[in-house]
Write a protein that holds these residues in place. Structure first.
Motif, mmCIF file in Angstrom:
data_model
loop_
_atom_site.group_PDB
_atom_site.id
_atom_site.type_symbol
_atom_site.label_atom_id
_atom_site.label_comp_id
_atom_site.label_asym_id
_atom_site.label_seq_id
_atom_site.Cartn_x
_atom_site.Cartn_y
_atom_site.Cartn_z
ATOM 1 N N ASP A 203 0.794 -1.220 0.000
ATOM 2 C CA ASP A 203 0.000 0.000 0.000
ATOM 3 C C ASP A 203 0.832 1.279 0.000
ATOM 4 N N PHE A 204 1.746 1.366 -0.927
ATOM 5 C CA PHE A 204 2.490 2.593 -1.171
ATOM 6 C C PHE A 204 2.144 3.037 -2.582
ATOM 7 N N ALA A 205 2.126 4.322 -2.831
ATOM 8 C CA ALA A 205 1.845 4.827 -4.171
ATOM 9 C C ALA A 205 2.909 4.310 -5.133
ATOM 10 N N PRO A 206 2.536 4.017 -6.384
ATOM 11 C CA PRO A 206 3.541 3.569 -7.354
ATOM 12 C C PRO A 206 4.705 4.564 -7.438
ATOM 13 N N GLY A 207 5.909 4.053 -7.352
ATOM 14 C CA GLY A 207 7.101 4.901 -7.391
ATOM 15 C C GLY A 207 7.332 5.696 -6.116
ATOM 16 N N SER A 208 6.707 5.311 -5.035
ATOM 17 C CA SER A 208 6.793 6.032 -3.769
ATOM 18 C C SER A 208 8.240 6.180 -3.306
ATOM 19 N N THR A 209 8.651 7.424 -3.076
ATOM 20 C CA THR A 209 10.005 7.647 -2.560
ATOM 21 C C THR A 209 10.087 7.206 -1.104
ATOM 22 N N GLU A 210 8.980 7.298 -0.366
ATOM 23 C CA GLU A 210 8.988 6.854 1.028
ATOM 24 C C GLU A 210 9.287 5.363 1.120
#
Length: 148
Positions: free
Chosen positions: A43-50
């Motif tokens: 559940d992280f946005a696609p390409g999430s830097t976090e």
């Protein structure tokens, strides 16, 4: 101006040379026990830097793949409804010939183990475009920039 055949041959030589440079793979390394977003779905946005900053790991060694384990564990999984998900690097213990194409899963005691080869492939259920497909799509632009 160069012929299209020469341009294609040039592109293949460059691509094959780039393949030899890839000696490691980067995988997500996390568990839903430490972060609920690292559960059954990532559940992280696609390409999430976090996600990359917190959980990205460069895996070293030959026969190294990304892995996602999903298993039942009533003791550890109390805060995850009994399902524990773990993503990590995995190095094959010398099983030559084992190289998953995109994703290979097998059932294990109370769970499933999935292996894949490719950067960040254990972070999503989606199949990402391979480097070869991206390279072939960019080949005409490369040829025009180089004057072929």
């Amino acid at each position: 101006m160069m012929t299209p055949e020469f341009c294609l041959l040039f592109g293949l030589v460059v691509f094959c040379g780039a393949l030899g440079l890839a000696d490691s793979v980067s995988c997500f390394e996390c568990s839903n026990l430490q972060d609920k977003r690292c559960g059954t779905t990532f559940d992280f946005a696609p390409g999430s830097t976090e996600a990359k900053e917190k959980y990205l790991k460069k895996c070293e060694g030959e026969l190294t793949f990304c892995r996602k384990l999903t298993y039942e564990d009533d003791f550890q999984g109390k805060k995850t409804n009994g399902i524990v998900v773990s993503r990590s690097c995995w190095t094959s213990p010398g099983k030559e010939g084992f190289e998953p194409e995109v994703k290979e899963c097998s059932e294990m005691f109370k769970g499933v183990a999935c292996y894949c080869k490719g950067d960040l492939c254990n972070g999503s259920e989606l199949v990402r475009a391979s480097t070869a497909i991206l390279f072939i799509g960019l080949l005409p632009l490369l040829c025009s920039l180089l004057g072929f």
